[in-house]
Structures are given as C-alpha cells and as structure tokens.
Scaffold this motif. Structure first.
Motif, PDB file in Angstrom:
ATOM      1  N   GLY A 185       0.789  -1.217   0.000  1.00  0.00           N
ATOM      2  CA  GLY A 185       0.000   0.000   0.000  1.00  0.00           C
ATOM      3  C   GLY A 185       0.822   1.267   0.000  1.00  0.00           C
ATOM      4  N   ILE A 186       2.005   1.209   0.566  1.00  0.00           N
ATOM      5  CA  ILE A 186       2.870   2.397   0.602  1.00  0.00           C
ATOM      6  C   ILE A 186       3.283   2.801  -0.803  1.00  0.00           C
ATOM      7  CG2 ILE A 186       5.026   3.348   1.495  1.00  0.00           C
ATOM      8  CD1 ILE A 186       4.835   1.225   3.729  1.00  0.00           C
ATOM      9  N   GLU A 242       2.501   6.010  -5.931  1.00  0.00           N
ATOM     10  CA  GLU A 242       2.317   6.080  -7.382  1.00  0.00           C
ATOM     11  C   GLU A 242       0.961   6.673  -7.750  1.00  0.00           C
ATOM     12  OE1 GLU A 242       3.405   2.970  -9.959  1.00  0.00           O
ATOM     13  OE2 GLU A 242       4.970   2.148  -8.654  1.00  0.00           O
ATOM     14  N   ALA A 243      -0.064   6.287  -7.007  1.00  0.00           N
ATOM     15  CA  ALA A 243      -1.405   6.790  -7.306  1.00  0.00           C
ATOM     16  C   ALA A 243      -1.495   8.295  -7.087  1.00  0.00           C
ATOM     17  CB  ALA A 243      -2.432   6.071  -6.435  1.00  0.00           C
ATOM     18  N   LEU A 244      -0.913   8.782  -5.993  1.00  0.00           N
ATOM     19  CA  LEU A 244      -0.992  10.210  -5.696  1.00  0.00           C
ATOM     20  C   LEU A 244      -0.091  11.029  -6.619  1.00  0.00           C
ATOM     21  CD1 LEU A 244      -1.178   9.947  -1.817  1.00  0.00           C
ATOM     22  CD2 LEU A 244      -2.964  10.835  -3.333  1.00  0.00           C
ATOM     23  N   ALA A 245       0.968  10.413  -7.127  1.00  0.00           N
ATOM     24  CA  ALA A 245       1.799  11.115  -8.113  1.00  0.00           C
ATOM     25  C   ALA A 245       1.017  11.334  -9.404  1.00  0.00           C
ATOM     26  CB  ALA A 245       3.068  10.314  -8.381  1.00  0.00           C
ATOM     27  N   LEU A 246       0.165  10.367  -9.741  1.00  0.00           N
ATOM     28  CA  LEU A 246      -0.649  10.472 -10.953  1.00  0.00           C
ATOM     29  C   LEU A 246      -1.919  11.287 -10.736  1.00  0.00           C
ATOM     30  CD1 LEU A 246      -0.395   6.753 -12.120  1.00  0.00           C
ATOM     31  CD2 LEU A 246       0.628   8.725 -13.288  1.00  0.00           C
ATOM     32  N   GLN A 293       3.117  11.467   1.922  1.00  0.00           N
ATOM     33  CA  GLN A 293       2.696  11.234   0.544  1.00  0.00           C
ATOM     34  C   GLN A 293       1.334  11.851   0.258  1.00  0.00           C
ATOM     35  OE1 GLN A 293       2.893   6.991   0.278  1.00  0.00           O
ATOM     36  NE2 GLN A 293       5.105   6.935   0.018  1.00  0.00           N
ATOM     37  N   GLY A 294       0.544  12.091   1.304  1.00  0.00           N
ATOM     38  CA  GLY A 294      -0.735  12.751   1.090  1.00  0.00           C
ATOM     39  C   GLY A 294      -1.971  11.925   1.347  1.00  0.00           C
ATOM     40  N   VAL A 295      -1.843  10.783   2.031  1.00  0.00           N
ATOM     41  CA  VAL A 295      -3.054  10.017   2.345  1.00  0.00           C
ATOM     42  C   VAL A 295      -3.907  10.827   3.318  1.00  0.00           C
ATOM     43  CG1 VAL A 295      -1.914   7.806   1.975  1.00  0.00           C
ATOM     44  CG2 VAL A 295      -2.020   8.770   4.279  1.00  0.00           C
ATOM     45  N   LYS A 296      -5.211  10.574   3.302  1.00  0.00           N
ATOM     46  CA  LYS A 296      -6.151  11.394   4.060  1.00  0.00           C
ATOM     47  C   LYS A 296      -6.537  10.819   5.412  1.00  0.00           C
ATOM     48  CE  LYS A 296      -6.507  14.502   0.863  1.00  0.00           C
ATOM     49  NZ  LYS A 296      -5.916  15.842   1.066  1.00  0.00           N
ATOM     50  N   GLY A 297      -6.151   9.562   5.676  1.00  0.00           N
ATOM     51  CA  GLY A 297      -6.539   9.011   6.955  1.00  0.00           C
ATOM     52  C   GLY A 297      -6.041   7.600   7.164  1.00  0.00           C
TER      53      GLY A 297
END
Length: 232
Positions: A73-74, A79-83, A107-111
């Motif tokens: 998941g890391i 990769e998902a947040l970069a895109l 990285q910017g996950v919300k929770g």
C-alpha cells in the motif's frame, strides 16, 4: 456531503473475504457504493487508470490496505498520488505497522483506520474525508504517541525531528484548533464547537499550516504528535 448521490469507494485488499464483508456493509449504506475492488497495488493502479478515462472518473475514496503482495500500500499510494494528486486515500492497517504512517502522511493520504475498526468508524472516516477533512483513528494516534515516547525514553529526541511549538508561535486558539483537527473534525464542526465562523476557522487553519511549515492536514497531525500537542 451531498445528500442526493452515492459516493464511490474503491476497495484494495488482498483478502477477498475481508473485501466481500466490507463491500456488503458499504453497499448497505445509503451514501456509499463500492465501485471496484483490487487485490494488489498494481491492480489498483490499473483500475484507477481505467476509471480516469471514464465519464464518472476516479472513485471518490480509496480504502487501501498497507500490507499486500507484489506492491504494498505504501508504494501503491505513492504512485497513485503522483498520478492523481487529488485522490482521497484512507489506509487500512493492522497493529504494529505504525512505522509506515509518517511516510504515508507525507505522501498525502487522508486518513488511517485499523482493520478491526467498527463499521460506524469506517462510515465516519469516509464522511470526514469526503467533506475535506482527514481522519485518524484515535486508537492509532494513541499507538503512535506511545511508540514515539517509548522509543525516546519518554521524550522526543533529535531522530524524531521535533520542532519546538514555541518557535512556530502558535496561539492558544491555534493549538486548540490543531487538536480538533487531529481528532478528525471538519472546519464546519470546529466552527460549531468553538462558536466561531467557518471563515475564521479557515483562516486559523491556513495560519497553522504556514507557521508549522506543513503541507496539509495530515502533516499537521504528525506535527502535533511529534511535539506532544495531542492528548488522548
């Protein structure tokens, strides 16, 4: 949240039994629907790529397991947040994975949610994130604080890159709002609780971000933990 639509949720976990149970519970809620499932990070990225090209676009929220084969998941979140920088990701984790949280926050996950969370907490996390906030399980925050204290003998050390709150010059009101942010409250909820306008809360939040040199709400939570401002 809007009341006349169902929000799409992408489930990413390598255990089909867990996904099926969570999907059943989410689909039974009037505001949520599971729009897709993935068993690995690579499958998630493929689904997101396909969704981005469709009229409905990306899912409203991704529930992402940290521990998965092939791509964890890391790496998948990075990769998902970069895109898709605006993608809302809530991570699902087990006890003992606290070491990953700071990296994922940056990285910017919300929770973050524990995988043994009650479904009502899952609903609360989804609603908070959809309203623009960040959600952190209080149990996880407690674990983080406990681990930081135990690893440093009760006090934060240089390895934790502690920033003196006095240097950031946070006012008492800003510290109060920071604590409420850490508890997962939205700006509207903070305004109601403190009997001030949402615009005032927006301004305080912007000031806190600037003073602490944090990029987003999730980084603020890390700041509060590392500086002993979170009381659980």
């Amino acid at each position: 949240m809007e009341t006349d639509r169902k929000y799409s949720v992408l489930l990413v976990d390598d255990h089909a039994l867990f996904r099926n149970g969570l999907k059943l519970l989410l689909n039974s809620h009037p505001r949520f629907r599971v729009s897709g499932e993935a068993g690995t990070g690579a499958e998630m990225l493929a689904l997101l790529g396909g969704a981005a090209a469709e009229p409905d676009g990306l899912p409203d929220v991704v529930l992402l397991d940290i521990s998965m084969p092939e791509m964890n998941g890391i790496d998948a979140a990075a990769e998902a947040l970069a895109l898709y920088p605006d993608l809302r990701i809530i991570t699902l984790s087990m006890y003992g994975e606290e070491d990953y949280y700071f990296k994922m926050v940056s990285q910017g996950v919300k929770g973050f949610l524990l995988k043994n969370s009650d479904i009502t907490e899952v609903y609360a996390a989804l609603e908070t994130v959809l309203e623009g906030g960040s959600y952190f399980s209080q149990e996880l925050l407690f674990n983080l604080v406990s681990n930081l204290r135990s690893s440093s003998g009760g006090e934060m050390g240089p390895d934790e890159e502690k920033t003196n709150p006095d240097e950031a010059a946070l006012s008492e009101r800003e510290k109060e709002i920071l604590l409420l942010i850490c508890k997962g409250l939205t700006n509207y909820e903070i305004a109601d609780m403190l009997f001030i306008s949402k615009r005032t809360v927006d301004k305080h939040r912007a000031n806190i971000l600037e003073k602490t040199n944090c990029k987003n709400t999730a980084n603020l939570v890390v700041y509060a933990i590392k500086n002993g401002l979170v009381e659980i």
